[in-house]
Write a protein that holds these residues in place. Structure first.
Motif, short mmCIF file in Angstrom:
data_model
loop_
_atom_site.label_atom_id
_atom_site.label_comp_id
_atom_site.label_asym_id
_atom_site.label_seq_id
_atom_site.Cartn_x
_atom_site.Cartn_y
_atom_site.Cartn_z
N TYR A 65 77.30 74.67 -77.44
CA TYR A 65 76.39 75.63 -78.08
C TYR A 65 76.91 76.01 -79.46
O TYR A 65 78.09 76.26 -79.66
N ASP B 199 66.56 85.74 -79.03
CA ASP B 199 67.93 85.39 -79.42
C ASP B 199 68.81 85.01 -78.24
O ASP B 199 69.76 84.23 -78.39
N GLU C 200 67.71 82.32 -84.47
CA GLU C 200 67.68 83.77 -84.41
C GLU C 200 66.35 84.26 -84.95
O GLU C 200 65.93 83.89 -86.05
N GLY D 3 71.24 77.08 -81.68
CA GLY D 3 70.41 78.26 -81.54
C GLY D 3 69.58 78.60 -82.76
O GLY D 3 69.78 78.07 -83.85
N TYR E 45 69.09 80.81 -76.17
CA TYR E 45 69.99 79.67 -76.40
C TYR E 45 71.34 79.84 -75.71
O TYR E 45 71.77 78.91 -74.99
N PRO E 46 72.04 80.97 -75.90
CA PRO E 46 73.32 81.08 -75.20
C PRO E 46 73.17 81.10 -73.68
O PRO E 46 74.02 80.55 -72.96
N ALA F 299 74.72 77.98 -89.51
CA ALA F 299 76.07 78.54 -89.39
C ALA F 299 76.95 78.17 -90.58
O ALA F 299 77.80 78.96 -91.01
N GLU G 30 75.61 78.75 -82.51
CA GLU G 30 74.69 79.89 -82.57
C GLU G 30 73.54 79.72 -83.54
O GLU G 30 72.47 80.31 -83.36
N SER G 31 73.73 78.91 -84.59
CA SER G 31 72.66 78.78 -85.57
C SER G 31 72.79 77.47 -86.33
O SER G 31 73.90 77.04 -86.66
#
Length: 213
Positions: free
Chosen positions: A157, A143, A129, A127, A146-147, A163, A159-160
């Protein structure tokens, strides 16, 4: 499992052993390794990390500097050659830099995931943000892309991409992160990439395990 014998993928891939999981890393300059020696970019460092874990995997660097989600969609079909078993998708940063409409990024990423489905390729979707300077509505729309797509397509998945730079799940103050970035403040340096790899590596191991099920 879809797997070919030893081969070269459009000049991007090195020689892969027949029993290795072949993973294409589809992304932009963060994947490509912008500003770094060839052996210190994201893909080479992740390859060494996986080797150290004993993972039988071969990474293909399919990162193109400056690419948007639209660029990734345009080249995903020729990235997904027959020997590719899995794909890491890290796109969207340049969409953000250009302030492109979130709905367009969603449509492009959806197209990439549909192509992976057609090729029976497992995906790790990484992902992005949005910064707050585009306003809360833009950030909220971007935001969730992606999820939501990962849930829709059953993709793994993370999140970033950054991360691994988080401290207890929270991204530290940008000032404290300067030692991990090049002078442009956008692209990680070799030490930053090392931490990023530590963050994404376990998810890539999950991806490899999924291809072997």
């Amino acid at each position: 499992m879809r797997k070919a014998v030893i081969g070269i993928v459009l000049g991007l891939a090195g020689t892969a052993q027949a029993d290795e999981v072949v993973i294409a890393a589809l992304g932009d300059s963060l994947t490509q390794g912008y500003g770094l020696p060839a052996d210190q970019g994201f893909v080479p460092q992740l390859q060494r990390w996986l080797d150290a874990q004993g993972a039988e995997a071969h990474l293909i660097n399919a990162g193109v500097s400056g690419d948007t989600t639209a660029g990734g969609l345009a080249r995903v079909d020729w990235t997904l050659t027959p020997e590719v078993d899995a794909m890491i998708v890290t796109l969207g940063g340049n969409d953000l830099l250009r302030g492109l409409i979130p709905a367009q990024a969603r449509e492009n990423l959806q197209g990439i995931l549909k192509a992976a489905d057609r090729s029976e390729v497992d995906v790790l979707l990484v992902g992005m943000e949005a910064p707050g300077n585009y306003g809360p509505d833009y950030k909220a729309q971007f935001d969730v892309i992606y999820p939501e797509l990962a849930a829709e397509f059953g993709s793994l998945y993370l999140e970033s991409f950054f991360a691994g730079l988080r401290d207890g799940g929270v991204l530290p103050d940008p000032v404290t992160l300067r030692p991990y970035f090049q002078t442009d403040g956008i692209h990680p340096n070799a030490e930053g990439v090392s931490r990023i790899v530590e963050g994404i590596g376990p998810k890539v191991l999950e991806l490899i395990a999924r291809t072997e099920d």
